[in-house]
Design a protein around this motif. Structure first.
Motif, mmCIF file in Angstrom:
data_model
loop_
_atom_site.group_PDB
_atom_site.id
_atom_site.type_symbol
_atom_site.label_atom_id
_atom_site.label_comp_id
_atom_site.label_asym_id
_atom_site.label_seq_id
_atom_site.Cartn_x
_atom_site.Cartn_y
_atom_site.Cartn_z
ATOM 1 N N PRO A 22 0.707 -1.072 0.207
ATOM 2 C CA PRO A 22 0.071 0.498 -0.178
ATOM 3 C C PRO A 22 1.000 1.488 0.234
ATOM 4 O O PRO A 22 1.943 1.464 0.680
ATOM 5 N N ASN A 23 0.264 1.986 -0.719
ATOM 6 C CA ASN A 23 0.813 3.724 -0.613
ATOM 7 C C ASN A 23 0.478 4.420 -0.172
ATOM 8 O O ASN A 23 0.269 5.831 0.172
ATOM 9 N N LYS A 24 0.980 4.366 1.830
ATOM 10 C CA LYS A 24 -0.033 5.091 2.857
ATOM 11 C C LYS A 24 1.477 5.473 3.430
ATOM 12 O O LYS A 24 1.063 6.399 3.652
ATOM 13 N N LEU A 25 2.757 4.866 3.146
ATOM 14 C CA LEU A 25 4.042 5.587 4.340
ATOM 15 C C LEU A 25 4.921 6.794 3.050
ATOM 16 O O LEU A 25 4.827 6.359 1.754
ATOM 17 N N SER A 26 4.896 7.421 4.025
ATOM 18 C CA SER A 26 5.824 8.528 3.227
ATOM 19 C C SER A 26 7.023 8.057 3.414
ATOM 20 O O SER A 26 7.573 6.856 4.038
ATOM 21 N N THR A 27 7.569 8.753 2.599
ATOM 22 C CA THR A 27 9.080 8.254 2.784
ATOM 23 C C THR A 27 10.192 8.842 3.530
ATOM 24 O O THR A 27 9.896 10.564 3.454
ATOM 25 N N VAL A 28 10.932 8.937 4.291
ATOM 26 C CA VAL A 28 12.432 9.351 4.939
ATOM 27 C C VAL A 28 13.189 9.495 4.093
ATOM 28 O O VAL A 28 14.058 8.528 3.686
ATOM 29 N N GLN A 63 5.956 -4.724 -9.558
ATOM 30 C CA GLN A 63 4.982 -4.052 -8.983
ATOM 31 C C GLN A 63 4.650 -2.774 -9.140
ATOM 32 O O GLN A 63 3.283 -2.173 -9.765
ATOM 33 N N HIS A 64 5.347 -1.788 -9.269
ATOM 34 C CA HIS A 64 5.821 -0.515 -10.085
ATOM 35 C C HIS A 64 6.988 -0.128 -10.596
ATOM 36 O O HIS A 64 7.771 -0.356 -10.711
ATOM 37 N N LEU A 65 6.422 1.066 -12.232
ATOM 38 C CA LEU A 65 7.591 1.113 -12.630
ATOM 39 C C LEU A 65 7.296 2.388 -13.574
ATOM 40 O O LEU A 65 6.376 2.953 -13.705
ATOM 41 N N ARG A 66 8.508 2.791 -13.624
ATOM 42 C CA ARG A 66 8.390 4.106 -14.159
ATOM 43 C C ARG A 66 10.082 3.846 -15.456
ATOM 44 O O ARG A 66 11.067 4.118 -14.784
ATOM 45 N N ASN A 67 10.113 4.976 -16.086
ATOM 46 C CA ASN A 67 10.963 5.158 -17.522
ATOM 47 C C ASN A 67 11.351 6.712 -17.669
ATOM 48 O O ASN A 67 10.253 7.076 -17.683
ATOM 49 N N ASP A 102 1.069 6.251 -11.960
ATOM 50 C CA ASP A 102 1.390 5.486 -11.276
ATOM 51 C C ASP A 102 1.628 6.653 -9.630
ATOM 52 O O ASP A 102 2.554 7.079 -9.793
ATOM 53 N N PRO A 103 1.214 6.848 -8.769
ATOM 54 C CA PRO A 103 0.754 8.041 -8.207
ATOM 55 C C PRO A 103 2.001 7.055 -6.749
ATOM 56 O O PRO A 103 2.134 8.035 -5.868
ATOM 57 N N PHE A 104 2.331 5.641 -6.630
ATOM 58 C CA PHE A 104 3.590 5.391 -5.814
ATOM 59 C C PHE A 104 4.838 5.998 -6.070
ATOM 60 O O PHE A 104 5.379 6.374 -4.878
ATOM 61 N N TRP A 105 5.104 6.401 -6.973
ATOM 62 C CA TRP A 105 6.502 7.350 -7.474
ATOM 63 C C TRP A 105 6.323 8.612 -7.189
ATOM 64 O O TRP A 105 7.034 9.729 -7.421
ATOM 65 N N ASN A 106 4.947 9.338 -6.427
ATOM 66 C CA ASN A 106 4.671 11.274 -6.124
ATOM 67 C C ASN A 106 5.646 11.667 -4.855
ATOM 68 O O ASN A 106 6.247 12.509 -5.666
ATOM 69 N N ASP A 107 6.099 10.838 -4.535
ATOM 70 C CA ASP A 107 7.221 11.645 -3.606
ATOM 71 C C ASP A 107 8.462 10.531 -3.552
ATOM 72 O O ASP A 107 9.187 10.670 -2.511
ATOM 73 N N ARG A 108 8.703 10.227 -4.572
ATOM 74 C CA ARG A 108 10.550 9.436 -4.977
ATOM 75 C C ARG A 108 11.154 10.500 -5.853
ATOM 76 O O ARG A 108 10.418 9.790 -6.370
ATOM 77 N N PRO A 109 12.132 11.457 -6.010
ATOM 78 C CA PRO A 109 12.213 12.000 -7.037
ATOM 79 C C PRO A 109 13.292 10.577 -7.794
ATOM 80 O O PRO A 109 13.834 9.825 -7.550
ATOM 81 N N ILE A 110 13.051 11.212 -9.207
ATOM 82 C CA ILE A 110 13.762 10.538 -10.104
ATOM 83 C C ILE A 110 14.866 10.751 -10.068
ATOM 84 O O ILE A 110 15.783 11.307 -10.282
ATOM 85 N N ASP A 111 16.174 9.275 -9.591
ATOM 86 C CA ASP A 111 17.179 9.081 -9.156
ATOM 87 C C ASP A 111 18.543 8.782 -10.150
ATOM 88 O O ASP A 111 18.488 8.070 -10.376
#
Length: 828
Positions: free
Chosen positions: A440-446, A609-613, A803-812
């Motif tokens: 689930p995409n409920k947890l924020s990231t640190v 499960q989740h992919l972006r390119n 996919d909202p999974f990547w919202n708080d995960r900047p592309i590295d």
């Protein structure tokens, strides 16, 4: 009167019933006639029927062949289906299946993926489950998955049981040459190659004397001969010896099929393979201008639609011309079995097929007017079995690779089955358990950065994990990290790195961005009272590695488990820009636990499960590109793959550099230098590595491997097509983490560097590919069984562009160039 009326009514009802029964029987007979492919006399006349195919990418042919297999089995009593796949592979699959160690899916490992990945093959397996008397076997000398995994152990057991002594050195050489096919050191060394042949032939003479009292013994002895013939073929090819087409392989495949027939003298055989291999007197064809024009058209078509390199036009033409030297297995078998053997080719007039060598869908070019395909179309044929026995005329046919050849085809095949329109195979889909597995995409990231307290230098590959769950990550080369936040505010996030003291931060004290500083450890640190009163036992580097290998089953999980990873792959070059950037969260299932294998990918299954390119290249590439190459990366794992210093220790010179601290424990640091670099010891084949070196870190108490670094430099070679000089470097960095007393992959980072120089030795460009695998979570109790083989991870996946999974995960995907000529290394 009433009695008569009742009788008449009953008579009418009976007549209706008889009429319906008659119509039913008539319709059934008509249906049977329509569905039947072969006549009754055909089914009884032959003991071996060989079913060919134009290429290995002919979907309509696969479907028709399956229908033929069912009919031949049910009506003709053909109980052996023998594929163009490994002799031993399929014997072992039958053995494991018969004792219920594996289910029917094991044949997906024993039969080549060109067949076994298709829906037709799955239908065949479903059929076999209800028709157990039909057995899948193989006649090929080219073995694969199950051979790599089981053969040498079976061979060694056979020799031991028959008092044949094999030295450890000989056993290693057999694994190196017969299994891994690391042959380059023998190519230019006549003395070594002669000695290798002498040892193998001496062994072969010994095992020939073993009484062939059971099937397993017969198969192992035949397999040894078979794979040696294939080794001989490969080595002579590397030595540039002139070999006419595939004659050595065909000779051995004919011997293998003959062996199967002699082993099962009362069974009738169906062969499934390429039409080329099943042909007879193919060398009698006539090379014409028409054929050459078709080769040129096909070459231009392929050149216009594929990014892959392929043969030069003249090489393509010469390859077809070389068929005048061909002696396929079909010719040998025809000489042996005569009228008891029927070989059937297939052909089509139009449509598309899969070119397996270049992974492209290609159209069938229009057939010549004086071809059998054109004649059948004029006759209005959609499908037709054409017997060639009484046809003495020469004509064109594209039954071999969709290139029309002019020949007396009655000398080549006994029949041709015509299918008007071809289409590529349909590949199997796998049940996706995403609804069960998605996190689930409920947890924020640190996130934050890990630094050295004294120097403020970034600490790369630091371990970051929670104290109360299996979520973890590692820092990148700039010390940066990002991890999902924990819901438990009283848990701790732990930071550790080799050579540093560990530190932890309570979750409730974490910020959105954090700077974590670690102190370098005191090498004289007191670990506990046991260490205070007793020094570590002095062990050599070789002894430490041996203990690490011996303790694998104790230190690494041996039961099925799930592990999710973040996997990122980046392709770029120094002169232009990023050409591919993909990252994904992937759930995997390892069905047999962690242990060394020549084919580690066989035990892994997975789902994206989740992919972006960042480019459109994803949409153009098939299964194994981008994040689909995860199975390739796992082949670099020091525990999972045998091609490294842990298992091939004799190929390395080892040095014990002393101990360093990791999480309050003493860890041995061992340096290694490869003394015989090659595919056997590094996993990287042609061109062979010139040198390789690195470090391995082993816990001093339980001898678990915690970290592994390896640098491989391969020999430069000249591209046949571009004439440019190319050289490869590979850098592997890996770490393992402890979860509930067992170790799992924490990081697997592979950097592949390619440098290209012009024929005049002018530097042209550097190409870099970075594959980075980082553990996310581990489950060993409530394990989810996945069915998609990891090698097919990307096949059929439809990415969600929003996919909202990547919202708080900047592309590295930032690239930082830092070259290291020693390893061709590029850091990002």
């Amino acid at each position: 009167m009433c009695g008569y009326t009742l009788f008449a009514e009953q008579n009418k009802i009976l007549m209706k019933i008889f009429t319906l029964l008659f119509l039913s029987i008539l319709c059934s007979n008509q249906l049977l006639s329509q569905e039947s492919i072969f006549s009754e006399s055909f089914l009884t006349d032959y003991e071996i029927i060989l079913l060919g195919e134009q290429t290995h990418g002919d979907g309509a042919v696969f479907e028709k062949k399956l229908a033929m297999v069912k009919e031949l089995h049910e009506k003709g009593g053909f109980n052996l289906l023998v594929f163009e796949s490994g002799l031993y592979d399929n014997f072992k699959a039958n053995q494991l299946y018969s004792v219920k160690k594996e289910d029917v899916g094991i044949f997906k490992q024993s039969v080549g993926s060109l067949y076994s990945d298709t829906e037709v093959f799955q239908d065949l397996l479903d059929y076999i489950e209800t028709h157990q008397e039909l057995k899948i076997l193989g006649f090929d000398s080219q073995e694969s998955n199950l051979f790599d995994q089981y053969f040498l152990d079976d061979f060694k057991t056979l020799c031991t049981n028959n008092n044949i002594s094999i030295s450890k050195e000989t056993y290693i050489e057999l694994e190196k040459t017969l299994v891994v096919r690391d042959l380059e050191s023998y190519v230019g060394n006549k003395k070594d190659s002669t000695a290798l042949y002498d040892r193998i032939l001496a062994l072969q003479r010994k095992i020939d004397l073993i009484p062939k009292s059971n099937l397993e013994t017969k198969v192992i002895v035949q397999t040894f001969k078979s794979v040696f013939s294939d080794l001989d073929f490969n080595l002579k090819s590397l030595q540039k010896e002139k070999i006419h087409v595939q004659n050595p392989r065909d000779k051995q495949m004919a011997e293998n099929l003959t062996f199967i027939k002699e082993t099962y003298p009362n069974e009738k055989i169906i062969g499934w393979g390429a039409s080329y291999h099943f042909a007879n007197r193919l060398n009698e064809f006539e090379f014409t201008e028409e054929t050459e024009n078709y080769i040129k058209q096909n070459f231009e078509l392929l050149d216009s639609i594929t990014d892959h390199s392929h043969m030069e036009l003249n090489d393509e033409i010469e390859q077809v011309k070389s068929l005048r030297f061909a002696k396929p297995m079909g010719q040998i078998l025809k000489e042996n079995y005569g009228d008891k053997l029927f070989s059937l080719a297939f052909t089509s007039y139009e449509g598309n097929y899969l070119d397996i060598f270049h992974d492209n869908i290609l159209p069938i070019l229009n057939a010549p007017t004086n071809s059998i395909e054109s004649k059948l179309i004029k006759q209005g044929a959609k499908e037709k079995l054409k017997f060639l026995e009484n046809i003495d005329d020469k004509f064109y046919s594209s039954a071999l690779g969709y290139i029309p050849l002019y020949a007396n085809w009655n000398n080549v095949f006994d029949g041709i089955y015509f299918i008007e329109k071809m289409y590529p195979p349909i590949y199997s889909e796998y049940d996706s358990h995403e609804e069960k597995l998605l996190i689930p995409n409920k947890l924020s990231t640190v996130s934050g950065t890990v630094l050295d307290t004294e120097t403020s230098q970034q600490i790369a590959y630091a371990d970051i994990y929670y104290s109360d769950n299996n979520l973890s990550t590692i820092s990148n080369l700039k010390g940066e990290f990002s991890i999902s936040n924990s819901n438990k505010q009283n848990s701790y996030l732990i930071f550790s790195a080799i050579g540093y003291e560990s530190d932890s931060v309570q979750v409730q004290e974490l910020q959105k961005k954090n700077t974590i500083r670690l102190k370098k450890s005191n090498e004289n640190i007191v670990l506990n009272e046991v260490v205070v009163t007793a020094k570590l036992k002095s062990l050599s580097a070789e002894e430490i590695i041996k203990k690490a290998r011996k303790n694998i089953e104790r230190n690494y999980v041996q039961t099925p488990y799930n592990q999710s990873y973040f996997f990122k792959i980046i392709d770029f070059n120094l002169k232009d820009s990023l050409s591919l950037g993909e990252e994904a969260l992937i759930q995997t299932y390892n069905q047999k636990g962690v242990n060394g294998s020549n084919r580690p990918e066989n035990n892994f299954y997975g789902e994206i499960q989740h992919l972006r390119n960042n480019t459109d290249k994803y949409d153009k590439d098939r299964f194994n590109n981008g994040i689909g190459s995860l199975w390739v990366v796992l082949n670099r794992d020091i525990i999972l793959s045998k091609t490294n210093v842990l298992y091939r220790t004799s190929s390395y010179d080892l040095t014990n550099d002393g101990t360093v601290n990791y999480e309050g424990r003493k860890v041995y640091q061992i340096s290694f230098e490869n003394n015989s670099p090659g595919a056997f010891s590094t996993g990287y084949g042609y061109p062979a590595p010139e040198n390789s070196h690195g470090k391995i870190f082993v816990d001093s108490e339980n001898f678990a491997v915690l970290r592994y670094e390896h640098c491989i430099k391969r020999a430069a070679f000249v591209s046949k097509k571009t004439k440019n000089t190319i050289q490869y470097w590979h850098k592997i960095v890996q770490s393992y983490k402890n979860v509930s007393g067992m170790y799992f992959i924490n990081l697997l980072d592979v950097t592949n560097t390619t440098k290209v120089y012009s024929p005049e030795n002018t530097f042209l460009n550097t190409y870099i590919q970075i594959q980075k695998l980082v553990s996310n979570n581990i489950e060993t109790k409530n394990v989810s069984v996945l069915k998609r083989p990891l090698i097919d991870l990307k096949k059929g996946f439809k990415k969600n562009t929003t996919d909202p999974f990547w919202n708080d995960r900047p592309i590295d995907l930032e690239i930082k160039i830092q070259e290291n000529e020693e390893c061709g290394e590029i850091k990002i």
